[in-house]
Design a protein around this motif. Structure first.
Motif, mmCIF file in Angstrom:
data_model
loop_
_atom_site.group_PDB
_atom_site.id
_atom_site.type_symbol
_atom_site.label_atom_id
_atom_site.label_comp_id
_atom_site.label_asym_id
_atom_site.label_seq_id
_atom_site.Cartn_x
_atom_site.Cartn_y
_atom_site.Cartn_z
ATOM 1 N N ASP A 197 -51.074 -71.215 -53.315
ATOM 2 C CA ASP A 197 -50.635 -70.321 -54.225
ATOM 3 C C ASP A 197 -50.667 -70.080 -56.272
ATOM 4 O OD1 ASP A 197 -51.206 -67.969 -52.115
ATOM 5 O OD2 ASP A 197 -49.125 -68.069 -52.264
ATOM 6 N N LYS A 198 -49.677 -71.819 -55.972
ATOM 7 C CA LYS A 198 -49.226 -71.738 -57.830
ATOM 8 C C LYS A 198 -50.573 -72.708 -58.939
ATOM 9 C CE LYS A 198 -45.499 -72.578 -60.265
ATOM 10 N NZ LYS A 198 -43.804 -72.695 -60.913
ATOM 11 N N LYS A 199 -50.308 -74.240 -57.220
ATOM 12 C CA LYS A 199 -50.944 -75.334 -58.375
ATOM 13 C C LYS A 199 -52.357 -74.807 -57.342
ATOM 14 C CE LYS A 199 -46.751 -76.729 -59.678
ATOM 15 N NZ LYS A 199 -47.236 -77.136 -61.248
ATOM 16 N N LYS A 200 -52.774 -74.831 -56.191
ATOM 17 C CA LYS A 200 -53.970 -74.818 -55.485
ATOM 18 C C LYS A 200 -54.418 -76.537 -55.396
ATOM 19 C CE LYS A 200 -55.580 -70.258 -58.059
ATOM 20 N NZ LYS A 200 -55.316 -69.753 -56.912
ATOM 21 N N TRP A 201 -53.174 -77.203 -54.995
ATOM 22 C CA TRP A 201 -53.949 -78.822 -54.738
ATOM 23 C C TRP A 201 -54.879 -78.467 -53.483
ATOM 24 C CZ3 TRP A 201 -48.410 -80.166 -55.887
ATOM 25 C CH2 TRP A 201 -48.481 -81.064 -57.160
ATOM 26 N N ILE A 202 -54.189 -77.344 -52.458
ATOM 27 C CA ILE A 202 -55.487 -77.488 -51.384
ATOM 28 C C ILE A 202 -55.123 -75.730 -50.814
ATOM 29 C CG2 ILE A 202 -53.935 -79.653 -50.265
ATOM 30 C CD1 ILE A 202 -52.575 -77.773 -48.313
ATOM 31 N N SER A 203 -56.028 -75.403 -50.148
ATOM 32 C CA SER A 203 -57.001 -74.200 -49.519
ATOM 33 C C SER A 203 -55.960 -74.042 -48.689
ATOM 34 C CB SER A 203 -57.819 -73.888 -49.079
ATOM 35 O OG SER A 203 -57.901 -75.163 -48.574
ATOM 36 N N LEU A 206 -53.175 -73.852 -43.506
ATOM 37 C CA LEU A 206 -53.187 -73.497 -42.002
ATOM 38 C C LEU A 206 -53.924 -74.978 -40.629
ATOM 39 C CD1 LEU A 206 -54.033 -69.841 -42.127
ATOM 40 C CD2 LEU A 206 -51.718 -70.888 -41.944
ATOM 41 N N HIS A 207 -53.984 -75.449 -41.317
ATOM 42 C CA HIS A 207 -55.189 -76.383 -40.091
ATOM 43 C C HIS A 207 -53.594 -77.794 -39.726
ATOM 44 C CE1 HIS A 207 -57.624 -79.343 -38.204
ATOM 45 N NE2 HIS A 207 -57.753 -79.994 -38.762
ATOM 46 N N ALA A 208 -53.211 -78.155 -41.316
ATOM 47 C CA ALA A 208 -51.805 -78.689 -40.988
ATOM 48 C C ALA A 208 -51.083 -78.520 -40.815
ATOM 49 C CB ALA A 208 -51.715 -79.945 -42.330
ATOM 50 N N LEU A 209 -50.787 -77.081 -40.675
ATOM 51 C CA LEU A 209 -49.852 -76.327 -40.167
ATOM 52 C C LEU A 209 -49.920 -76.207 -38.265
ATOM 53 C CD1 LEU A 209 -47.205 -74.876 -40.177
ATOM 54 C CD2 LEU A 209 -48.123 -73.333 -41.073
ATOM 55 N N ASN A 210 -50.872 -76.029 -38.747
ATOM 56 C CA ASN A 210 -50.695 -76.176 -36.862
ATOM 57 C C ASN A 210 -50.501 -76.920 -36.075
ATOM 58 O OD1 ASN A 210 -51.863 -72.835 -37.073
ATOM 59 N ND2 ASN A 210 -53.707 -73.891 -36.787
ATOM 60 N N TYR A 211 -51.045 -78.172 -36.679
ATOM 61 C CA TYR A 211 -50.978 -79.159 -35.829
ATOM 62 C C TYR A 211 -49.407 -79.684 -36.215
ATOM 63 C CZ TYR A 211 -51.179 -84.742 -34.928
ATOM 64 O OH TYR A 211 -50.558 -85.717 -35.290
ATOM 65 N N CYS A 212 -48.848 -79.784 -37.137
ATOM 66 C CA CYS A 212 -47.172 -79.856 -37.137
ATOM 67 C C CYS A 212 -46.503 -79.562 -36.298
ATOM 68 C CB CYS A 212 -47.377 -80.159 -38.928
ATOM 69 S SG CYS A 212 -47.653 -80.741 -40.235
ATOM 70 N N MET A 213 -46.906 -78.687 -36.202
ATOM 71 C CA MET A 213 -46.048 -76.952 -34.956
ATOM 72 C C MET A 213 -46.210 -78.143 -33.287
ATOM 73 S SD MET A 213 -44.964 -74.457 -35.966
ATOM 74 C CE MET A 213 -44.535 -73.252 -37.437
ATOM 75 N N ILE A 271 -59.118 -73.290 -30.413
ATOM 76 C CA ILE A 271 -57.655 -73.619 -29.406
ATOM 77 C C ILE A 271 -56.340 -73.598 -30.473
ATOM 78 C CG2 ILE A 271 -55.775 -75.434 -28.833
ATOM 79 C CD1 ILE A 271 -58.961 -75.929 -27.274
ATOM 80 N N LEU A 272 -56.159 -74.165 -31.929
ATOM 81 C CA LEU A 272 -55.223 -73.718 -32.975
ATOM 82 C C LEU A 272 -55.044 -72.345 -33.328
ATOM 83 C CD1 LEU A 272 -56.216 -77.123 -34.910
ATOM 84 C CD2 LEU A 272 -53.953 -76.883 -33.309
ATOM 85 N N SER A 273 -56.259 -71.827 -33.210
ATOM 86 C CA SER A 273 -56.070 -69.742 -34.018
ATOM 87 C C SER A 273 -55.049 -69.313 -32.585
ATOM 88 C CB SER A 273 -57.626 -69.573 -33.252
ATOM 89 O OG SER A 273 -57.675 -69.478 -32.495
ATOM 90 N N LEU A 274 -54.811 -69.802 -31.555
ATOM 91 C CA LEU A 274 -54.069 -69.216 -29.882
ATOM 92 C C LEU A 274 -52.666 -69.848 -30.784
ATOM 93 C CD1 LEU A 274 -55.889 -69.419 -27.461
ATOM 94 C CD2 LEU A 274 -55.814 -67.758 -28.757
ATOM 95 N N VAL A 275 -53.027 -71.038 -31.020
ATOM 96 C CA VAL A 275 -51.424 -71.347 -30.954
ATOM 97 C C VAL A 275 -50.834 -70.959 -32.678
ATOM 98 C CG1 VAL A 275 -50.549 -73.887 -32.041
ATOM 99 C CG2 VAL A 275 -51.976 -74.028 -30.333
ATOM 100 N N SER A 276 -51.980 -70.469 -33.311
ATOM 101 C CA SER A 276 -50.484 -70.143 -34.779
ATOM 102 C C SER A 276 -50.856 -68.694 -34.428
ATOM 103 C CB SER A 276 -52.278 -69.776 -35.600
ATOM 104 O OG SER A 276 -52.336 -71.244 -35.757
ATOM 105 N N ALA A 277 -51.596 -67.857 -33.194
ATOM 106 C CA ALA A 277 -50.953 -66.756 -32.809
ATOM 107 C C ALA A 277 -49.415 -66.537 -32.512
ATOM 108 C CB ALA A 277 -52.128 -66.024 -32.189
ATOM 109 N N ALA A 278 -49.280 -67.665 -31.054
ATOM 110 C CA ALA A 278 -48.547 -67.416 -30.201
ATOM 111 C C ALA A 278 -46.800 -68.148 -31.621
ATOM 112 C CB ALA A 278 -48.580 -68.498 -29.733
ATOM 113 N N VAL A 279 -47.528 -68.970 -32.562
ATOM 114 C CA VAL A 279 -46.573 -68.734 -33.233
ATOM 115 C C VAL A 279 -45.350 -68.106 -34.187
ATOM 116 C CG1 VAL A 279 -46.116 -70.074 -35.678
ATOM 117 C CG2 VAL A 279 -47.268 -71.348 -33.454
ATOM 118 N N VAL A 280 -46.907 -67.024 -34.574
ATOM 119 C CA VAL A 280 -46.217 -65.567 -34.805
ATOM 120 C C VAL A 280 -44.908 -65.072 -33.645
ATOM 121 C CG1 VAL A 280 -46.589 -63.611 -35.830
ATOM 122 C CG2 VAL A 280 -47.940 -65.189 -36.447
#
Length: 455
Positions: free
Chosen positions: A53-59, A64-71, A377-386
């Motif tokens: 939001d602030k720096k706009k370094w990554i979209s 979310l793509h990186a976060l899904n992997y880290c999860m 696959i990662l979209s379902l992982v994200s949903a479960a993480v919610v």
């Protein structure tokens, strides 16, 4: 070195961007290390505000793509997300710098509080400051839950999966790794038998037309460092192995009790590989072994360590550093020097695997961001993480709102409940800067302490 040497994009970054973001990453991650209260959900929320939001370094998609992997990995996902972001911006050196700077403030603060703990006992003035942060943290976590939920829950099946994940972990104590594994297996099965249920409300074409051109790194960014490189992988693995062995070699030659240090090192290395689901998943195991089997600290000292960990910034897994501190302190007859060595050694072996997971896996994961099956696959992982984050939110809220940490109306802490509501209004409705509000909340905690003491 300029940004365009490392990335191919539709528009080149301005000259000097590489150097400016290098300084910006150092400042932002170091600041984040000092204010990252609230566990992974709160930390990720603050990171999202800074990076997206602030720096706009990554979209947002890239985040979310990186976060899904880290999860999916064992270890602290917020710290791993810092490493991943640093790697995206500035390669291996950027990843290592970002990861270390995220840990360093928490390590320094916890070391200081641990010294106060063993030398002077609990400091009510310091604890009052951190007590004021807890209601604000709940508000931050709630905002993170809303933000993550809006992005991750894109169809009715996602909502059902998030609800199921919450029910499993909240009512039946199903371990977080099992929830993630089931979500992955479910995605594989549905891709074969009923792929339509995995489609989101927005079509693929609509998703691809989202404008990300104002982000320096976005879904269209192609890093020359991505992809599997055997030479790079084995070199990285060799460096990690050498780093892992180096403290043990030094302790073998310069310590009078190598068996203790080797036991501590191997134990926390093993613990680092089973921390699926965050600190709360591994803490019962660490407490049982360190208290009952090794007798490094007492049960009451372990509880005090949990309190210190909850009131310090940075990853909650840093609680293990307190265990290492007390292990060295108690084993070597109340030696402060041994305690500090134990704290540093524990931190080193707890976080070293996280750097390996990201720096070795991120180049491969980057090549999967346009794979529709991986996205599903990662979209379902994200949903479960919610659902898992919702469970964490309730867990933290109960511990703050109710004085005894249980659902008991007679034990409601009305001061903290009111401050949670005020924090939500301030952060969500009036968009007050999160860092500024953390400072206001600390002052509120101190004022509340003196008010209750006077009454």
């Amino acid at each position: 070195k300029y940004f365009y040497k490392y990335y191919r994009q539709d528009a080149k970054a301005p000259a000097g961007f590489y150097q400016s973001t290098k300084i910006g990453v150092i400042k932002s991650v170091l600041l984040l290390g000092f204010i990252s209260f609230g566990g992974p959900a709160g930390q990720i929320a603050i990171m999202h505000e800074f990076l997206v939001d602030k720096k706009k370094w990554i979209s947002d998609k890239k985040f979310l793509h990186a976060l899904n992997y880290c999860m999916l990995l064992p270890g602290p996902e917020a710290q791993q997300l810092c490493v991943y972001t640093g790697w995206l911006l500035h390669g291996t050196i950027g990843g290592v710098a970002a990861g270390l700077l995220f840990i360093l403030p928490s390590l320094i603060i916890l070391a200081g509080l641990s010294l106060i703990y063993v030398l002077s006992g609990n400091n009510p003035w310091v604890m009052a400051l951190f007590d004021g942060l807890k209601p604000a943290v709940i508000a931050i976590v709630l905002l993170a839950l809303i933000k993550i939920g809006k992005k991750a829950l894109t169809n009715y099946f996602h909502y059902a999966l998030a609800a199921s994940a919450f029910i499993c972990i909240f009512f039946f104590n199903v371990p977080f790794p099992i929830i993630i594994i089931v979500a992955i297996l479910l995605a594989f099965v549905l891709q074969q038998v009923y792929p339509a249920v995995l489609q989101t409300k927005k079509t693929t074409k609509q998703n691809d037309t989202i404008d990300e051109s104002n982000y320096y790194i976005n879904s269209n960014t192609i890093s020359e460092r991505s992809g599997y490189n055997p030479k790079r992988f084995w070199m990285l693995l060799s460096v990690v192995v050498v780093l892992w062995a180096l403290p043990l070699i030094l302790l073998y030659f310069f310590s009078n009790d190598f068996s203790f240090w080797s036991q501590l090192s191997f134990f926390f290395t093993k613990a680092a590989f089973v921390t699926f689901g965050g600190a709360y998943a591994v803490l019962p195991y660490v407490a049982q072994v360190s208290v009952q089997q090794f007798a490094w600290l007492s049960k009451l000292q372990m509880i005090d360590g949990l309190a210190l960990g909850e009131t310090t910034p940075g990853p909650l897994i840093m609680i293990l550093a307190f265990v290492g501190f007390m292990a060295g302190y108690n084993h070597f007859d109340l030696s402060i020097g041994a305690a500090i060595i134990g704290l540093v050694l524990t931190t080193f072996y707890t976080f070293l695997p996280s750097f390996l997971f990201i720096l070795a896996g991120a180049p491969v994961i980057e090549r999967t961001q346009d794979n529709p099956k991986i996205k599903q696959i990662l979209s379902l992982v994200s949903a479960a993480v919610v659902g898992v984050v919702l469970n964490l939110t309730i867990y933290l809220a109960v511990s703050v709102i109710f004085k005894e940490g249980n659902f008991d109306v007679s034990q409601i802490h009305y001061g903290w409940l009111v401050w949670i509501i005020i924090s939500l209004i301030a952060l969500y409705r009036f968009k007050i800067n999160m860092i500024a509000w953390i400072g206001v909340s600390a002052v509120f905690g101190l004022a509340w302490y003196y008010f209750t003491a006077a009454v």
